[in-house]
Structures are given as C-alpha cells and as structure tokens.
Design a protein around this motif. Structure first.
Motif, short mmCIF file in Angstrom:
data_model
loop_
_atom_site.label_atom_id
_atom_site.label_comp_id
_atom_site.label_asym_id
_atom_site.label_seq_id
_atom_site.Cartn_x
_atom_site.Cartn_y
_atom_site.Cartn_z
N LYS A 168 49.32 46.14 36.27
CA LYS A 168 48.77 47.54 37.21
C LYS A 168 50.39 48.26 37.28
O LYS A 168 50.79 48.60 38.76
CB LYS A 168 48.33 46.81 38.51
CG LYS A 168 47.09 46.37 38.44
CD LYS A 168 46.28 46.12 39.57
CE LYS A 168 44.80 45.25 39.39
NZ LYS A 168 44.38 45.00 40.77
N PRO A 169 50.63 48.97 36.50
CA PRO A 169 52.04 49.46 36.57
C PRO A 169 52.04 50.66 37.28
O PRO A 169 50.84 51.47 37.39
CB PRO A 169 52.59 49.57 35.22
CG PRO A 169 51.24 49.78 34.20
CD PRO A 169 50.40 48.79 34.99
N GLN A 170 53.26 51.34 37.74
CA GLN A 170 53.08 52.78 38.08
C GLN A 170 52.94 53.83 36.98
O GLN A 170 52.21 54.80 37.37
CB GLN A 170 54.65 53.15 38.92
CG GLN A 170 55.02 52.26 39.85
CD GLN A 170 54.32 52.51 41.09
OE1 GLN A 170 53.76 53.64 41.30
NE2 GLN A 170 54.58 51.54 41.98
N PHE A 171 53.36 53.38 35.62
CA PHE A 171 53.19 54.28 34.89
C PHE A 171 53.32 53.50 33.42
O PHE A 171 53.70 52.35 33.48
CB PHE A 171 54.27 55.38 34.60
CG PHE A 171 55.43 55.04 34.76
CD1 PHE A 171 56.06 54.78 33.43
CD2 PHE A 171 56.21 54.84 35.81
CE1 PHE A 171 57.68 54.49 33.50
CE2 PHE A 171 57.77 54.47 35.84
CZ PHE A 171 58.28 54.35 34.55
N VAL A 172 52.86 54.02 32.34
CA VAL A 172 52.92 53.49 30.84
C VAL A 172 53.80 54.21 29.95
O VAL A 172 53.68 55.27 29.84
CB VAL A 172 51.59 53.17 30.24
CG1 VAL A 172 51.45 52.60 29.05
CG2 VAL A 172 50.62 52.16 31.12
N LEU A 173 54.83 53.51 29.53
CA LEU A 173 55.44 54.38 28.39
C LEU A 173 55.12 53.84 27.24
O LEU A 173 55.23 52.54 26.69
CB LEU A 173 57.18 54.04 28.67
CG LEU A 173 57.73 54.27 30.00
CD1 LEU A 173 59.24 53.53 30.13
CD2 LEU A 173 57.58 55.66 30.06
N ALA A 174 54.93 54.76 26.30
CA ALA A 174 54.56 54.31 24.90
C ALA A 174 55.22 55.10 24.00
O ALA A 174 55.35 56.35 24.04
CB ALA A 174 52.64 54.87 24.65
N ASP A 175 55.97 54.42 23.10
CA ASP A 175 56.99 54.90 22.08
C ASP A 175 56.21 55.03 20.81
O ASP A 175 55.94 53.80 20.06
CB ASP A 175 58.12 54.01 21.90
CG ASP A 175 59.22 54.66 21.27
OD1 ASP A 175 59.13 55.60 20.94
OD2 ASP A 175 60.25 53.72 20.80
#
Lengths: 242, 404
Positions: A168-175
């Motif tokens: 349940k993160p604040q945001f998702v970083l997708a590389d």
C-alpha cells in the motif's frame, strides 16, 4: 505553505542534482530538477538514453543519494534519512516495478506478493486477503502457486506490479516496465496499471522509451541531459482503457 | 517464510549445493574415522602401558615419589585400602613393596628391582600370571621368586635354581635372602625384562624388615581416562595424609607421547578442514556474485540488510551442517563395524608391534565427542566464513547491485 506540504502532493523535489564522479569529467546525470507530483497521477519520464530518467527515479525512490537538492515524499525529506531509515521508508511508502520483473525465483506468485507484507509484519489474515485481492485485480488468480519460471514475461510483470502495490505505497516507480514485453502483453499490463490508477487512485511514475506507455500517460515529462526539457499534461479523454 | 525462502535458495543450484555438501560429508567422514582410529589406538596404548606395571592411580606415603626409599613406605592400613576400594571407579586395589637390590647367582650379579606383591590380587592390575614363560606363578604362601627372563638369562639361572638378593631394608637394616625361582616372566620392554623380580608380599616384608609396610597401593580403574578424576577425589578424601598420583605423573614420557600424537592429529585435521573451508568459501563466493542483483532488489523493496544477511548465513550454515550430519551418520556404521572387528596387523609389522610390547591391532574409539565435535567444527567454519557475505551484504548499494 510550501508546495510539498500540500495535502495532495506525493513527491516534491527541489534543485535535485546528481553528479557521478567520472574523474576529470564528472557526469551531471540529474541537473537541478524541480518536480511536483500529486496523488493519483499517471506520469511518464521520457527522454533519450542517458538523459537521467532512471537516475531521477532512483533519487525519488530513495535508492540513491542526491549530490545536491532535496526530495520530499509527502512531508518527509528523504534526502536526510540514514540508509536503514531509507530501507524502512521504501518498504512502507514506495512500490517498485523493474524492467527485468525481478521476482524472487524460488517463491510462488502468491509468496512474492506476500513477501513485502511479511517484511512489514502484517498479520497472516491481512496478508492473505490482500494477496487474493491483488491477484484478482491483475487477473492471475489461477497462477497463484506458479513460480516465476512457470510464468510468461507479462505474467511476471503483473505479479511484480501486484508486489509493488502489496505494501500500500504512496506511489509506484516503474523503470521501463514494458521494455521486455511484446505489444499485446504490454497493452494488457498497461490496462491493469491504468485501471488501478483510475479506480484506486494509485500514483504511477514511469521511466520509459515506449510510445505505448507515453500514449497512456496523463503527464509526460521529457528529460534532456538530466534536466526537464518539457512537462506536458494531457487531456483526460486521451486515456483509453482496454 | 524466510526459512522457506532460505531452504529453497539452498536448492536453487542443486548441483553446486550437492557438490559442496559432498565435500563436507567426505571430510567429516574422514575426520571421524581418523579421530576414531587415533583415539582408539592411543587409548589402547595408554591402557596397555598403564596396566603393564604402574596402574592408573597409585597411593604412596607423602614424599615417596620424590625419594623412593623403603623409609618412605607406609604402614598397612585396612581403612585406606577399603576407602580406595570403595570408590565407584576403582576395580581393584593391590599393594606393592618395591626397592632396588643386587641379585646374584654363583658367578654373576646385577642390580634389579624387587617387588613384593599379593600373588592373588596382582594379576587384576598387571595380568602378571599371563606373562609366565617358564615354571609357574607364585602361590599365596610361596617362599619362591619370579624373575624376568632377561635377568635370569644374565645370571645364568633357570626355574628351580636359587637366586640371592642383597640390599638395604627398612631403616637401613641389611637385607639378604635366597629364593627358589618358581617361574620366569617375559616383558615386552627390554628394560623391564632385564631387571625385574617378584616376591610374595610376606617374603618381601621379611627380607626388608618392613613388616606390614607397603610402598604403594596400585589402583585398577574401570577406565584409565577416569584416572585424573579418581586421583582428585581420593586426594580430597585423604586430606593430604598420602600422596595420590595418576599415570600422567607416574609416566610423564607416555603422556608426552600421547599429547604429541594428538597434536599431530589436530594439525592433520586442520589441513583437512582448511580444504573444506575453501570448498564452502567457493560456494559462498559464487552465490554472492550470482545473487548480487537479487540482493539489490531485496534491499530496494525494503528488506533490511541484517535480515538478508541472516538469511544468507542460515543458507551457508544449513549446507555445512547438513553435510556434517550426513557425514556423521554415515560414519556411525563404519566406526561401529571397526569397533567390533578392529583391524589386525599381520606379517612383519605384527612382529614389530609384538616386539615393542604392543598389540598388533588398530582399535577404533566410539567416544561420542569424536562424532559431535566434527559437526561443531564444521558449524564454526561455516559461521566464520559467513563473515564474508555479511560484510558484502551490509555494504550493498541497491543501485549498483541492480546495475550489474
């Protein structure tokens, strides 16, 4: 009130700079970046190779330390956190999706998703509920006990997305999440992420070369030589689901 | 789940894990066999030498060992005898009265040690009756004497001949007597073989004017390894009235030989374990290189480095300990077999062993320490080698690891 203290602000950077020591020729990978990302955004960082997309993602994700400047996630200046504090911060606030899926090969799809929650010390009942909810959302309830080697690239990447969301993160970083996928699989994955973004207001930030991802994004930030060259906000109606 | 994850990681590269485990298995098996045979042979050697003459523990008058004269003998004491015999680890207690005399025949004389013994109980410690090669063993009220074969040969005497003993008795009295030779004894040790004579206790006490006196009580124990314990406990009970000594003090040269042999064994085992260490370290090194990227990912998604290190250390320890346990389990029937059917040496080597007074048999020891100590050593090696992955993981930078 500072912009980063704004209720909807998820990420805020100021004068963000990363210089790699290249001896006589230091490399300015990220150059004085000011960025403000709000909750529920579906943003892509684009630009040619070496433009600083991955470095910027790493700085935002607390995987790398800036040479100069600050990164706020909600109201926390993560550039001041120690290494162990950063690990805990990432665990509870940031989801990662990598180009090469990077699932743990010896764990099943279910265990891979559950793993992050286990690190968070969530209860067994809560873990179970969330795993099934995520597997349903990514449409992989029937692959629950499959190990990564038994899944296709697209299926692995969907499990990776579920893993990124499990905490349940604040945001998702997708590389570069679609770099290794064929068009049909990439489209399915993007559909899943757009759906999660629209229905659950999950913030996604991508770095990509992939035109298909850029087409689906609401905001496209172009980097050139580590600096923001353009920041384009698209119209809502351009987003196509399914 | 972390244990499950570690367990599955162990079997990710089955071939490598099996090779590493196999190297540990064979090393542990070899180490146990070597230790078992070494300890078995040394124990037997120790037992042979100790029961040859000195016994495992002796009780003397205070100061006797430093100045071995009859004047330092002690009066016969039933209570002392009973006290020693009452110890649970004591099998038998036999009295001795020993001193040096001149043994003479018609034309020859030679210095020898004459030992007064109780003919009935002495064989319990030294199996003296088994060493008779000519004639017969002494009876209880016998007036005769036993001579070692070499001494008799030197004096040109045989069974039923008479030998004259000349010496000094208790408080300086003159000691002279002549005795009929009842039998000849053969000692494997050439030194003992040319200078030993045995008289029944009453004859010896008469000869030396030492009525009811002994120079030593010799104790036979249930096991020679209990000598130090028995010595300590008896010394405590006797409160310094007598000196109590175990075979290590009585035979310091033997103790040095045994310690030297054990040290040699330790050096050999260290070389063996050094080889295993390289095997395990090779696996650790490969694993660290192969999984560098994965470690980076795990730290990136929020796994603490210490937790990750613990998992990797657990994997290494498991590989080593499983190997050690398999090696130990495999060694049990092998050692058990050789314990029951020791290796018998034949041919010229057998003769050489017999000439030195040793049994030509390689015994195996089944002492539990031999088995569990190997697992402890391997576990320690695995833990020491785990320092490397610990350092590597604690220094991981996720970005750099993921770039590889």
């Amino acid at each position: 009130m500072d912009s980063h203290n704004h209720e909807n602000c998820v990420i805020h950077t100021e004068d963000l700079t990363k210089i790699y020591d290249g001896g006589a020729f230091p490399v300015r990978a990220v150059n004085d970046v000011h960025l403000h990302i709000e909750k529920g955004e579906f943003t892509t960082l684009v630009g040619p190779s070496g433009s600083g997309k991955t470095t910027l993602l790493n700085l935002i994700g607390g995987l790398d330390q800036p040479t100069q400047g600050k990164v706020w996630v909600k109201d926390v200046d993560i550039s001041t956190l120690s290494k162990s504090q950063l690990i805990d911060f990432r665990l509870h606030n940031i989801g990662f999706v990598f180009q090469a899926y990077n699932l743990i090969p010896v764990l099943t799809a279910r265990e891979n998703i559950e793993f992050v929650m286990l690190l968070q010390k969530r209860s067994k009942a809560e873990r179970k509920k969330r795993v099934f909810q995520l597997l349903r959302e990514i449409g992989m309830e029937d692959k629950i006990n499959h190990r990564p080697a038994q899944l296709s690239g697209g299926q692995q990447q969907r499990v990776a997305v579920a893993r990124a969301l499990a905490s349940k993160p604040q945001f998702v970083l997708a590389d570069e999440p679609t770099a290794n996928l064929d068009s049909k699989t990439a489209k399915n994955l993007l559909d899943t992420m757009v759906k999660l973004n629209e229905e659950e207001h999950i913030t996604f930030i991508f770095s990509t070369h992939d035109q298909r991802v850029m087409d689906r994004a609401r905001r496209v930030i172009t980097l050139v030589d580590g600096a923001i060259a353009s920041d384009e906000l698209k119209e809502e109606q351009h987003i196509i689901i399914g | 789940m972390f244990l499950r994850l570690a367990w599955r990681n162990i079997w990710r590269n089955k071939r490598r894990t099996i090779i590493t485990m196999a190297s540990v298995v064979f090393a542990v098996l070899l180490a146990i066999l070597l230790n078992s045979i070494k300890e078995g042979v040394l124990y037997k050697l120790q037992e042979n030498v100790v029961t040859f003459y000195t016994g495992a523990v002796q009780i003397h008058q205070n100061g006797y060992w430093e100045d071995q004269r009859l004047d330092n003998s002690f009066a016969q004491s039933d209570s002392l005898f009973e006290l020693a015999k009452a110890h649970p680890d004591v099998n038998a207690v036999v009295p001795r009265l020993e001193t040096f005399v001149l043994a003479a025949s018609e034309k020859h004389t030679r210095g020898c040690m004459v030992v007064g013994i109780d003919p009935q109980t002495e064989p319990l410690v030294t199996s003296l009756d088994q060493k008779i090669v000519q004639g017969s063993y002494l009876e209880n009220n016998d007036q005769g004497i036993l001579l070692s074969e070499g001494l008799a040969e030197y004096l040109k005497l045989g069974v039923n001949d008479t030998v004259v003993l000349l010496g000094q008795g208790y408080h300086g009295v003159s000691a002279t007597g002549k005795y009929a030779i009842r039998g000849l004894i053969k000692f494997a040790s050439p030194e003992l073989n040319k200078r030993m004579a045995y008289l029944p206790m009453h004859s010896a006490q008469n000869l030396f004017g030492a009525e009811n006196r002994f120079t030593a009580l010799v104790l036979d124990l249930t096991s020679v390894v209990k000598a130090e314990k028995v010595e300590e406990e008896l010394a405590l009970t006797l409160e310094g009235q007598y000196e109590v000594m175990n075979w290590k003090t009585l035979l310091p040269e033997l103790n040095q030989v045994l310690e030297g042999e054990r040290a040699e064994n330790v050096i050999f085992l260290m070389v063996l374990y050094l080889l295993i260490s390289f095997g395990i370290f090779g696996t650790i090194l490969m694993m660290i290189v192969e999984r560098q990227y994965e470690f980076g990912i795990l730290v990136a998604i929020g796994m603490r480095k210490l937790k990750l290190s613990r998992m990797v250390i657990f994997e290494n320890v498991m590989i080593s300990v499983i190997g050690a346990i398999i090696g130990t389990v495999l060694s049990v029937p092998v050692v058990g077999y050789f314990y029951r059917y020791p290796i018998r040496i034949t041919g010229k080597l057998e003769e050489a062993y017999r000439n030195f007074g040793f049994e030509p048999i390689f015994y195996f020891s089944i002492e539990p320490r031999i088995f569990y100590s190997q697992t402890i050593v391997v576990l320690s090696i695995a833990l020491i080698l785990s320092i490397y992955p610990l350092i590597k993981i604690m220094n991981i930078k996720p970005v750099e690891s993921m770039r590889q």
